[in-house]
Design a protein around this motif. Structure first.
Motif, mmCIF file in Angstrom:
data_model
loop_
_atom_site.group_PDB
_atom_site.id
_atom_site.type_symbol
_atom_site.label_atom_id
_atom_site.label_comp_id
_atom_site.label_asym_id
_atom_site.label_seq_id
_atom_site.Cartn_x
_atom_site.Cartn_y
_atom_site.Cartn_z
ATOM 1 N N ASP A 78 32.374 27.073 -1.873
ATOM 2 C CA ASP A 78 31.487 27.051 -3.031
ATOM 3 C C ASP A 78 32.178 26.193 -4.090
ATOM 4 O OD1 ASP A 78 29.470 27.556 -4.846
ATOM 5 O OD2 ASP A 78 30.278 29.506 -5.468
ATOM 6 N N PRO A 79 32.140 24.875 -3.931
ATOM 7 C CA PRO A 79 32.963 23.984 -4.751
ATOM 8 C C PRO A 79 32.545 23.938 -6.220
ATOM 9 C CG PRO A 79 31.412 22.702 -3.453
ATOM 10 C CD PRO A 79 31.297 24.125 -2.975
ATOM 11 N N LEU A 80 33.514 23.684 -7.067
ATOM 12 C CA LEU A 80 33.244 23.495 -8.486
ATOM 13 C C LEU A 80 32.386 22.252 -8.672
ATOM 14 C CD1 LEU A 80 34.036 24.400 -11.442
ATOM 15 C CD2 LEU A 80 35.738 22.556 -11.334
ATOM 16 N N ARG A 81 31.361 22.342 -9.495
ATOM 17 C CA ARG A 81 30.521 21.192 -9.794
ATOM 18 C C ARG A 81 29.998 21.312 -11.217
ATOM 19 N NH1 ARG A 81 28.867 24.502 -6.134
ATOM 20 N NH2 ARG A 81 26.913 25.640 -6.313
ATOM 21 N N PHE A 82 29.854 20.177 -11.856
ATOM 22 C CA PHE A 82 29.390 20.125 -13.233
ATOM 23 C C PHE A 82 28.163 19.232 -13.305
ATOM 24 C CE2 PHE A 82 29.660 18.006 -17.514
ATOM 25 C CZ PHE A 82 29.240 19.116 -18.246
ATOM 26 N N THR A 83 27.056 19.803 -13.760
ATOM 27 C CA THR A 83 25.818 19.059 -13.940
ATOM 28 C C THR A 83 25.671 18.742 -15.415
ATOM 29 O OG1 THR A 83 24.776 20.199 -12.062
ATOM 30 C CG2 THR A 83 23.324 19.046 -13.605
ATOM 31 N N ARG A 84 25.592 17.477 -15.728
ATOM 32 C CA ARG A 84 25.547 17.050 -17.125
ATOM 33 C C ARG A 84 24.190 17.359 -17.767
ATOM 34 N NH1 ARG A 84 27.753 11.020 -17.351
ATOM 35 N NH2 ARG A 84 27.744 11.542 -19.585
ATOM 36 N N GLY A 85 24.233 17.619 -19.067
ATOM 37 C CA GLY A 85 23.007 17.925 -19.793
ATOM 38 C C GLY A 85 22.259 16.689 -20.250
ATOM 39 N N GLY A 86 22.964 15.555 -20.299
ATOM 40 C CA GLY A 86 22.341 14.297 -20.684
ATOM 41 C C GLY A 86 22.391 13.308 -19.541
ATOM 42 N N ARG A 87 22.086 12.071 -19.833
ATOM 43 C CA ARG A 87 22.074 11.040 -18.806
ATOM 44 C C ARG A 87 23.378 10.267 -18.791
ATOM 45 N NH1 ARG A 87 16.020 8.273 -19.089
ATOM 46 N NH2 ARG A 87 14.826 10.182 -18.578
ATOM 47 N N GLY A 88 23.712 9.729 -17.621
ATOM 48 C CA GLY A 88 24.916 8.922 -17.475
ATOM 49 C C GLY A 88 24.934 8.238 -16.130
ATOM 50 N N THR A 89 26.005 7.544 -15.832
ATOM 51 C CA THR A 89 26.091 6.864 -14.549
ATOM 52 C C THR A 89 26.208 7.850 -13.390
ATOM 53 O OG1 THR A 89 28.486 6.664 -14.814
ATOM 54 C CG2 THR A 89 27.154 4.808 -15.562
ATOM 55 N N VAL A 90 26.775 9.020 -13.665
ATOM 56 C CA VAL A 90 26.886 10.089 -12.672
ATOM 57 C C VAL A 90 26.337 11.361 -13.292
ATOM 58 C CG1 VAL A 90 28.449 11.471 -11.257
ATOM 59 C CG2 VAL A 90 28.919 9.040 -11.621
ATOM 60 N N GLN A 91 25.422 12.017 -12.623
ATOM 61 C CA GLN A 91 24.779 13.200 -13.185
ATOM 62 C C GLN A 91 25.464 14.493 -12.762
ATOM 63 O OE1 GLN A 91 22.432 12.708 -15.411
ATOM 64 N NE2 GLN A 91 22.286 14.883 -15.901
ATOM 65 N N VAL A 92 25.915 14.557 -11.511
ATOM 66 C CA VAL A 92 26.586 15.751 -11.003
ATOM 67 C C VAL A 92 27.984 15.352 -10.539
ATOM 68 C CG1 VAL A 92 26.554 17.620 -9.306
ATOM 69 C CG2 VAL A 92 24.401 16.777 -10.266
ATOM 70 N N ILE A 93 28.992 16.049 -11.023
ATOM 71 C CA ILE A 93 30.381 15.743 -10.687
ATOM 72 C C ILE A 93 30.954 16.910 -9.901
ATOM 73 C CG2 ILE A 93 32.672 15.207 -11.606
ATOM 74 C CD1 ILE A 93 31.169 14.183 -14.129
ATOM 75 N N GLU A 94 31.446 16.629 -8.709
ATOM 76 C CA GLU A 94 32.020 17.644 -7.831
ATOM 77 C C GLU A 94 33.409 17.179 -7.405
ATOM 78 O OE1 GLU A 94 31.012 19.323 -3.436
ATOM 79 O OE2 GLU A 94 29.375 19.476 -4.914
ATOM 80 N N PRO A 95 34.438 17.613 -8.110
ATOM 81 C CA PRO A 95 35.800 17.151 -7.803
ATOM 82 C C PRO A 95 36.223 17.501 -6.378
ATOM 83 C CG PRO A 95 35.727 18.259 -9.928
ATOM 84 C CD PRO A 95 34.421 18.535 -9.248
ATOM 85 N N THR A 96 36.958 16.592 -5.757
ATOM 86 C CA THR A 96 37.540 16.844 -4.446
ATOM 87 C C THR A 96 39.019 17.178 -4.624
ATOM 88 O OG1 THR A 96 37.897 14.468 -4.187
ATOM 89 C CG2 THR A 96 35.889 15.379 -3.227
ATOM 90 N N MET A 97 39.690 17.505 -3.523
ATOM 91 C CA MET A 97 41.077 17.930 -3.594
ATOM 92 C C MET A 97 41.947 16.866 -4.260
ATOM 93 S SD MET A 97 43.576 19.282 -0.521
ATOM 94 C CE MET A 97 42.467 20.606 -0.075
#
Length: 255
Positions: A78-97
């Motif tokens: 269940d990986p950590l992920r951050f969904t941004r509230g605004g717009r950008g080049t990347v909308q969802v960020i899911e860090p890898t190891m």
């Protein structure tokens, strides 16, 4: 987290504790600007959403007698992920190891409220991964996931740090703070961070060492990390894990 607060201390000769004890927020921001830090409008940052779980593991002692050693962010099923509230080049960020030091906060400042290197840990993991990915983009060695930051301008990485910290506070995961979020957001927009963003030749050194991967798997035998390896590398779960010391869990956050 590549904070640039150390420049404020080094160039002024004033400890951050005394600094925060006697100046206003506006004065602090002015000092950050004068000492070469950038500026991000934290108050204007949109609120996003964190999901998943955060695991940070200790894998090695310091080889130079500095700090607490080596830490690895370990994504789980269940990986950590951050969904941004605004717009950008990347909308969802899911860090890898990746290797991480939490927030790169000068030791003398860590006693101040809001300036712990692990206080905003989920936000620091998101920001750290952007730099890990960018370095591999710069070297032409990015995985498919890392390549998502290829078109991201440097200032957006600092804006994401602000969004992530603000999202943690909005969700009630950390206490509000009148100084730290804006100071950290502006610090990571400075020239030191920009230099790291553009650095070349650093991707390979950032890949997790096989012995550290083995330590992580010995500590979490039932967890299959969601990870991306360097192109052509064999996933660790397909290799026999030799006996030896196990990594230690030092930070766990679940959303």
């Amino acid at each position: 987290m590549r904070a640039n607060l150390g420049l404020v201390i080094a160039r002024t000769g004033v400890t951050l504790g005394k600094l925060l004890g006697r100046i206003t927020m506006r004065a602090l921001l002015a000092m950050l600007a004068l000492t070469g830090c950038g500026y991000v409008d934290y108050e204007a940052a949109p609120v996003g959403k964190f999901e998943g779980a955060l695991f940070v593991m200790w894998v090695d002692e310091s080889k130079r007698g500095l700090g607490d050693g080596s830490f690895v962010f370990v994504p789980t099923a269940d990986p950590l992920r951050f969904t941004r509230g605004g717009r950008g080049t990347v909308q969802v960020i899911e860090p890898t190891m990746m290797y991480t030091d939490g927030g790169s906060i000068p030791q003398m400042a860590q006693a101040m409220n809001g300036f712990s290197p692990w206080g905003y840990a989920p936000a620091y993991m998101v920001h750290d991964w952007l730099f890990v990915a960018r370095k591999c983009v710069n070297d032409g060695a990015a995985t498919e996931g890392e390549a998502a930051v290829a078109d991201m301008p440097f200032i957006e990485s600092a804006e994401i740090a602000a969004e992530a910290i603000k999202s943690l506070i909005a969700a009630g995961r950390v206490q509000p703070n009148d100084v730290a979020p804006q100071a950290i957001s502006s610090a990571v927009a400075g020239p030191v961070s920009r230099q790291l963003w553009n650095k070349k030749g650093a991707c390979a050194a950032g890949r997790i060492k096989p012995e550290h991967l083995a330590m992580i798997y010995r500590a979490l035998p039932s967890v299959q990390p969601v990870m991306e390896m360097a192109p052509g590398a064999a996933p660790m779960r397909r290799m026999a894990v030799p006996s030896g010391p196990a990594a230690k869990v030092v930070q766990v956050v679940e959303f």
